[in-house]
Design an enzyme around this catalytic site. Structure first.
Site, short mmCIF file in Angstrom:
data_model
loop_
_atom_site.label_atom_id
_atom_site.label_comp_id
_atom_site.label_asym_id
_atom_site.label_seq_id
_atom_site.Cartn_x
_atom_site.Cartn_y
_atom_site.Cartn_z
N GLU A 12 0.84 -1.20 0.00
CA GLU A 12 0.00 0.00 0.00
C GLU A 12 0.88 1.25 0.00
OE1 GLU A 12 -3.19 0.20 2.82
OE2 GLU A 12 -3.94 -1.79 2.33
N HIS A 16 -4.37 6.45 0.37
CA HIS A 16 -3.62 5.20 0.36
C HIS A 16 -4.20 4.28 -0.69
CE1 HIS A 16 -6.93 3.79 2.93
NE2 HIS A 16 -6.51 2.55 2.75
N HIS A 47 -5.17 0.25 -2.22
CA HIS A 47 -5.54 -1.15 -1.95
C HIS A 47 -5.10 -1.95 -3.17
CE1 HIS A 47 -9.07 -0.19 1.05
NE2 HIS A 47 -7.88 0.05 1.56
N ASP A 64 -9.31 0.93 8.17
CA ASP A 64 -9.37 2.31 7.68
C ASP A 64 -10.36 3.13 8.49
OD1 ASP A 64 -7.51 1.77 5.72
OD2 ASP A 64 -9.02 1.37 4.17
ZN LIG Z 1 -7.30 0.78 3.30
#
Ligand SMILES: [Zn+2]
Length: 134
Positions: free
Chosen positions: A23, A81, A83, A94
């Site tokens: 990530e 961010h 995935h 999250d």
């Molecule tokens: Zn996430």
């Protein structure tokens, strides 16, 4: 509510996410104008977990980035961010992060899809992502 971001900045995040097996993460610095969060700068931070399923921003880099942004008169308007293997929607982890950082959360996947979310009354709400021209 909406997030306004330049095409180049959005593409930068998408490209980094496509290239990375872990990530990628960082801050969106800018200004809030009413219901609009305007991104002026994208700031990448090292994911110190180096994981494909979770992230934790390096604290020293975080502090450095926020200092620099504040000197320019910018604030944290978002956290982004990626995935790599999952759809761009907030995970349970999250949600915990969204409580700590109650700003816009921009999530991209490894295939160019993205979504922006805020926590309102403890519920996740998708918001519009618009492209700013200036
Ligand atoms: Zn996430």
């Amino acid at each position: 509510m909406q997030l306004m971001i330049r095409q180049n900045d959005l593409n930068g995040i998408i490209k980094a996410a496509e290239k990375s097996e872990v990530e990628v993460c960082g801050f969106l610095f800018g200004r809030r104008e009413g219901e609009t969060f305007k991104v002026g700068e994208v700031y990448f931070v090292t994911n110190r977990l180096n994981s494909p399923t979770e992230f934790e921003m390096d604290p020293l880099e975080m502090a450095k980035g926020i200092d620099e942004a504040e000197r320019k008169g910018l604030e944290v308007v978002g956290v982004f961010h990626s995935h790599p293997q999952c759809p761009p929607r907030p995970s349970g982890r999250d949600l915990e992060g969204m409580e700590v950082w109650p700003v816009v959360w921009l999530i991209v996947d490894g295939r160019g899809r993205y979504g922006a979310y805020v926590l309102r009354n403890e519920k996740v709400e998708g918001i519009k992502v618009g492209i700013r021209n200036c």
